[in-house]
Design a protein around this motif. Structure first.
Motif, PDB file in Angstrom:
ATOM      1  N   ASP A  85      -1.969  18.382  -5.349  1.00 25.00           N
ATOM      2  CA  ASP A  85      -1.100  17.281  -5.168  1.00 25.00           C
ATOM      3  C   ASP A  85      -1.047  16.519  -3.829  1.00 25.00           C
ATOM      4  OD1 ASP A  85       0.360  19.072  -3.611  1.00 25.00           O
ATOM      5  OD2 ASP A  85       2.071  19.193  -4.956  1.00 25.00           O
ATOM      6  N   THR A  86      -1.929  16.920  -2.957  1.00 31.42           N
ATOM      7  CA  THR A  86      -1.948  16.198  -1.504  1.00 31.42           C
ATOM      8  C   THR A  86      -3.113  15.096  -1.845  1.00 31.42           C
ATOM      9  OG1 THR A  86      -3.432  18.174  -0.908  1.00 31.42           O
ATOM     10  CG2 THR A  86      -1.285  18.080  -0.067  1.00 31.42           C
ATOM     11  N   ALA A  87      -3.938  14.840  -2.901  1.00 28.91           N
ATOM     12  CA  ALA A  87      -4.973  14.308  -3.364  1.00 28.91           C
ATOM     13  C   ALA A  87      -4.878  12.776  -2.901  1.00 28.91           C
ATOM     14  CB  ALA A  87      -5.676  14.377  -4.540  1.00 28.91           C
ATOM     15  N   LYS A  88      -5.608  12.126  -2.424  1.00 25.38           N
ATOM     16  CA  LYS A  88      -5.670  10.467  -2.081  1.00 25.38           C
ATOM     17  C   LYS A  88      -7.013  10.122  -2.103  1.00 25.38           C
ATOM     18  CE  LYS A  88      -4.206  11.457   2.679  1.00 25.38           C
ATOM     19  NZ  LYS A  88      -3.174  10.949   3.585  1.00 25.38           N
ATOM     20  N   GLY A  89      -7.218   8.853  -2.165  1.00 23.08           N
ATOM     21  CA  GLY A  89      -8.310   8.104  -2.051  1.00 23.08           C
ATOM     22  C   GLY A  89      -8.397   6.576  -2.030  1.00 23.08           C
ATOM     23  N   LEU A  90      -9.551   6.113  -2.355  1.00 28.00           N
ATOM     24  CA  LEU A  90      -9.722   4.682  -2.630  1.00 28.00           C
ATOM     25  C   LEU A  90     -10.047   4.214  -3.926  1.00 28.00           C
ATOM     26  CD1 LEU A  90     -12.113   4.379   0.595  1.00 28.00           C
ATOM     27  CD2 LEU A  90      -9.419   4.045   0.590  1.00 28.00           C
ATOM     28  N   THR A  91      -9.820   2.916  -4.016  1.00 26.70           N
ATOM     29  CA  THR A  91     -10.169   2.291  -5.421  1.00 26.70           C
ATOM     30  C   THR A  91     -11.158   1.086  -5.183  1.00 26.70           C
ATOM     31  OG1 THR A  91      -8.356   0.624  -5.490  1.00 26.70           O
ATOM     32  CG2 THR A  91      -7.718   2.531  -6.330  1.00 26.70           C
ATOM     33  N   ASN A  92     -11.448   0.305  -6.095  1.00 27.47           N
ATOM     34  CA  ASN A  92     -12.553  -0.867  -5.787  1.00 27.47           C
ATOM     35  C   ASN A  92     -11.528  -2.228  -5.579  1.00 27.47           C
ATOM     36  OD1 ASN A  92     -11.100  -1.005  -8.368  1.00 27.47           O
ATOM     37  ND2 ASN A  92     -12.935  -2.231  -9.091  1.00 27.47           N
ATOM     38  N   ALA A  93     -10.248  -2.024  -5.215  1.00 28.23           N
ATOM     39  CA  ALA A  93      -9.598  -3.377  -4.779  1.00 28.23           C
ATOM     40  C   ALA A  93      -9.845  -4.031  -3.760  1.00 28.23           C
ATOM     41  CB  ALA A  93      -8.013  -2.855  -4.675  1.00 28.23           C
ATOM     42  N   THR A  94      -9.589  -5.181  -3.530  1.00 30.54           N
ATOM     43  CA  THR A  94      -9.896  -5.955  -2.279  1.00 30.54           C
ATOM     44  C   THR A  94      -8.452  -6.552  -1.822  1.00 30.54           C
ATOM     45  OG1 THR A  94     -10.636  -7.920  -3.368  1.00 30.54           O
ATOM     46  CG2 THR A  94     -12.202  -6.361  -2.332  1.00 30.54           C
ATOM     47  N   PRO A  95      -7.960  -6.727  -0.713  1.00 30.12           N
ATOM     48  CA  PRO A  95      -8.499  -6.061   0.475  1.00 30.12           C
ATOM     49  C   PRO A  95      -8.436  -4.554   0.380  1.00 30.12           C
ATOM     50  CG  PRO A  95      -6.542  -7.112   1.175  1.00 30.12           C
ATOM     51  CD  PRO A  95      -6.876  -7.472  -0.142  1.00 30.12           C
ATOM     52  N   PRO A  96      -9.319  -3.905   1.000  1.00 33.78           N
ATOM     53  CA  PRO A  96      -9.111  -2.323   0.987  1.00 33.78           C
ATOM     54  C   PRO A  96      -8.095  -1.971   1.815  1.00 33.78           C
ATOM     55  CG  PRO A  96     -11.128  -3.019   2.097  1.00 33.78           C
ATOM     56  CD  PRO A  96     -10.699  -4.011   1.288  1.00 33.78           C
ATOM     57  N   ARG A  97      -7.470  -1.008   1.564  1.00 33.64           N
ATOM     58  CA  ARG A  97      -6.370  -0.115   2.453  1.00 33.64           C
ATOM     59  C   ARG A  97      -7.056   1.292   2.922  1.00 33.64           C
ATOM     60  NH1 ARG A  97      -0.796  -1.822  -0.332  1.00 33.64           N
ATOM     61  NH2 ARG A  97      -0.838  -3.991  -0.047  1.00 33.64           N
ATOM     62  N   PRO A  98      -6.290   1.858   3.702  1.00 33.98           N
ATOM     63  CA  PRO A  98      -6.847   3.374   4.196  1.00 33.98           C
ATOM     64  C   PRO A  98      -6.311   4.152   2.816  1.00 33.98           C
ATOM     65  CG  PRO A  98      -5.437   2.300   5.798  1.00 33.98           C
ATOM     66  CD  PRO A  98      -5.312   1.096   4.933  1.00 33.98           C
ATOM     67  N   VAL A  99      -5.529   4.050   2.161  1.00 34.24           N
ATOM     68  CA  VAL A  99      -5.153   4.867   0.915  1.00 34.24           C
ATOM     69  C   VAL A  99      -4.664   3.978  -0.108  1.00 34.24           C
ATOM     70  CG1 VAL A  99      -3.774   6.625  -0.075  1.00 34.24           C
ATOM     71  CG2 VAL A  99      -4.400   6.947   2.440  1.00 34.24           C
ATOM     72  N   LEU A 100      -5.729   3.972  -1.140  1.00 37.40           N
ATOM     73  CA  LEU A 100      -5.269   3.011  -2.441  1.00 37.40           C
ATOM     74  C   LEU A 100      -4.680   3.655  -3.445  1.00 37.40           C
ATOM     75  CD1 LEU A 100      -7.836   0.164  -1.947  1.00 37.40           C
ATOM     76  CD2 LEU A 100      -5.334   0.225  -1.623  1.00 37.40           C
ATOM     77  N   TRP A 101      -4.678   5.083  -3.497  1.00 37.97           N
ATOM     78  CA  TRP A 101      -4.131   5.878  -4.554  1.00 37.97           C
ATOM     79  C   TRP A 101      -3.727   7.254  -4.027  1.00 37.97           C
ATOM     80  CZ3 TRP A 101      -5.891  10.715  -5.819  1.00 37.97           C
ATOM     81  CH2 TRP A 101      -7.250  11.141  -5.408  1.00 37.97           C
ATOM     82  N   GLN A 102      -2.586   7.752  -4.769  1.00 32.20           N
ATOM     83  CA  GLN A 102      -1.997   8.859  -4.337  1.00 32.20           C
ATOM     84  C   GLN A 102      -1.358   9.674  -5.367  1.00 32.20           C
ATOM     85  OE1 GLN A 102      -0.028   8.204  -0.736  1.00 32.20           O
ATOM     86  NE2 GLN A 102       1.890   7.601  -1.566  1.00 32.20           N
ATOM     87  N   VAL A 103      -0.927  10.710  -5.249  1.00 27.61           N
ATOM     88  CA  VAL A 103      -0.208  11.511  -6.411  1.00 27.61           C
ATOM     89  C   VAL A 103       1.372  11.438  -6.116  1.00 27.61           C
ATOM     90  CG1 VAL A 103       0.233  13.697  -7.332  1.00 27.61           C
ATOM     91  CG2 VAL A 103      -2.057  13.276  -6.265  1.00 27.61           C
ATOM     92  N   ASP A 104       1.877  10.886  -7.408  1.00 30.75           N
ATOM     93  CA  ASP A 104       3.504  10.763  -7.483  1.00 30.75           C
ATOM     94  C   ASP A 104       3.880  12.383  -7.920  1.00 30.75           C
ATOM     95  OD1 ASP A 104       4.028   8.364  -6.605  1.00 30.75           O
ATOM     96  OD2 ASP A 104       4.528   7.432  -8.643  1.00 30.75           O
ATOM     97  N   SER A 105       3.313  12.857  -8.667  1.00 27.72           N
ATOM     98  CA  SER A 105       4.000  14.111  -9.342  1.00 27.72           C
ATOM     99  C   SER A 105       2.667  15.073  -9.884  1.00 27.72           C
ATOM    100  CB  SER A 105       5.079  13.714 -10.390  1.00 27.72           C
ATOM    101  OG  SER A 105       5.196  14.940 -10.968  1.00 27.72           O
ATOM    102  N   ALA A 106       2.423  16.277  -9.423  1.00 23.36           N
ATOM    103  CA  ALA A 106       1.515  16.953 -10.086  1.00 23.36           C
ATOM    104  C   ALA A 106       1.857  17.253 -11.542  1.00 23.36           C
ATOM    105  CB  ALA A 106       1.712  18.396  -9.210  1.00 23.36           C
TER     106      ALA A 106
END
Length: 114
Positions: A85-106
């Motif tokens: 549940d600490t996972a996060k990462g990037l998507t293909n969106a522009t402009p990119p941000r440091p974190v573009l997805w993360q977990v709301d709930s396990a």
């Protein structure tokens, strides 16, 4: 300890879109749902992303492109680390941000690992 992600987990992009991940294996379950491994997130799509202002050069999140954190170092399935549940990462969106997805709930509380 962090909870393991399953197909019942809620994962969102930074623009409130939903990350849709399907489990590639049912070899390990938590609370009756298959756990997610790294490859499952790398194959995930994003629906409902609101990053759509084309005049500002924005394009919506449509797929996950990387997992930058939240991989278990102690539990794997089929040689792939399970996601936490600490996972996060990037998507293909522009402009990119440091974190573009993360977990709301396990989505479960019965299986926790490091």
């Amino acid at each position: 300890m962090p909870a393991v992600l399953t197909t019942d987990s809620t994962i969102k992009c930074a623009h409130s879109g939903t990350v849709v991940a399907q489990a590639s294996t049912s070899a390990l379950t938590a609370a009756g749902s298959p756990v997610l491994v790294q490859a499952d997130l790398l194959a995930a799509t994003v629906t409902g992303c609101t990053n759509t202002n084309t005049n500002a050069g924005e394009t919506p999140c449509l797929k996950v492109t990387s997992v930058t954190a939240g991989l278990s170092t102690t539990l794997s399935v089929g040689g792939q680390p399970v996601l936490l549940d600490t996972a996060k990462g990037l998507t293909n969106a522009t402009p990119p941000r440091p974190v573009l997805w993360q977990v709301d709930s396990a989505g479960q509380t019965v299986l926790e690992v490091s």
